[in-house]
Design an enzyme around this catalytic site. Structure first.
Site, mmCIF file in Angstrom:
data_model
loop_
_atom_site.group_PDB
_atom_site.id
_atom_site.type_symbol
_atom_site.label_atom_id
_atom_site.label_comp_id
_atom_site.label_asym_id
_atom_site.label_seq_id
_atom_site.Cartn_x
_atom_site.Cartn_y
_atom_site.Cartn_z
ATOM 1 N N LYS A 1 0.811 -1.259 -0.175
ATOM 2 C CA LYS A 1 0.282 0.249 0.264
ATOM 3 C C LYS A 1 1.193 1.424 0.006
ATOM 4 C CE LYS A 1 -4.370 -1.630 1.252
ATOM 5 N NZ LYS A 1 -5.418 -2.075 2.007
ATOM 6 N N ARG B 1 -4.494 -9.987 4.889
ATOM 7 C CA ARG B 1 -4.964 -10.138 2.643
ATOM 8 C C ARG B 1 -3.566 -9.410 2.256
ATOM 9 N NH1 ARG B 1 -6.401 -6.345 -1.294
ATOM 10 N NH2 ARG B 1 -8.570 -8.070 -2.525
#
Length: 263
Positions: free
Chosen positions: A204, A238
């Site tokens: 991210k 995840r």
């Protein structure tokens, strides 16, 4: 939870797994690397992503779920906010509905309630197309906790048994770096909701902001953040880089066991 994006525009792997054979090879590799769940997504939710029509999302997602179900013995998650996709994915064998909008689209709550799937409710401020423009909070962790608490209450009121629910604080979804860091530091407050906590930190932008690294070179930062999240009570991770993430999870679990913390 291994990520399988069957999209042309996901932020780190868009277009790589749209063909069935490519997708199934990737699933096989993720399972070999230790994935316990496969999360299938047909609509990118990266910052600035355009919406995908219902028919297109169904065409991307349902055949892949059917192929995975036929070939592998693994729980399948569907990453969607679209009620029709939830219903058809559950009918095709998906065991988990992973909704970044926490069942806020029209008919999503009723549709999810009418399946037998588990449901992950995620916090997101705004919509993917604009969520990173100017996210604002007074007290981010309290606001995220209270949002998730309210969505859990709404789901229970709609007839969804609490045992079917998970929560995800939504790292990177309508949050600046400072918001994400506060959330990571105070993750046990999300766990205080008494439900399993799913987290997604893999590759991210917050990792890029901290390290200066490109999206494909953020593994070390992602593993560090994931280990902190696991130590803070996350139950499901995840991830795109399954093998390294599984290794990190094993180390954290071993340390927790050695310390007598086996919760």
């Amino acid at each position: 939870m291994g990520v399988l994006n069957v999209t042309p525009d996901s932020f780190s792997d868009g277009g790589k797994f749209r063909a069935v054979d490519d997708a199934l090879r990737h699933v096989a590799k993720m399972l070999e690397d230790g994935a316990a769940i496969i999360d299938v997504g047909g609509e990118s939710t990266r910052p600035g992503a355009a919406a995908v029509g219902e028919a297109e999302e169904l065409q991307r997602v349902i055949p892949i779920i059917e192929h995975i179900r036929a070939r592998f013995d693994v729980p399948i998650s569907v990453d969607t906010s679209t009620p029709a996709v939830m219903a058809e994915a559950a009918a095709a064998g998906a065991a988990l509905i992973n909704d970044v909008r926490a069942l806020r689209r029209p008919d999503a709550m009723a549709t999810a309630a009418n399946t037998s799937a588990a449901i992950c409710l995620m916090h997101m401020q705004g919509e993917p197309a604009t969520m990173q423009s100017e996210p604002q909070y007074v007290d981010p962790v309290t606001e995220i906790h209270d949002f998730l608490e309210a969505r859990v209450a709404a789901a229970v009121a709609a007839g969804i048994d609490r045992t079917r629910l998970l929560v995800d604080p939504g790292f990177g979804f309508g949050k600046r770096l400072a918001h994400n860091l506060a959330l990571l530091a105070q993750l046990p407050r999300i766990g205080a909701l008494g439900l399993p906590v799913l987290i997604g930190l893999s590759r991210k932008s917050m990792l890029g902001a901290l390290t200066g690294r490109d999206v494909h070179d953020r593994l070390a930062g992602g593993i560090a953040a994931t280990a902190l999240a696991l130590q803070g009570g996350a139950c499901i991770v995840r991830a795109h880089d399954v093998a390294a993430t599984v290794d990190a999870a094993r180390v954290v679990a071993a340390v927790r066991e050695a310390s007598g913390d086996c919760s």
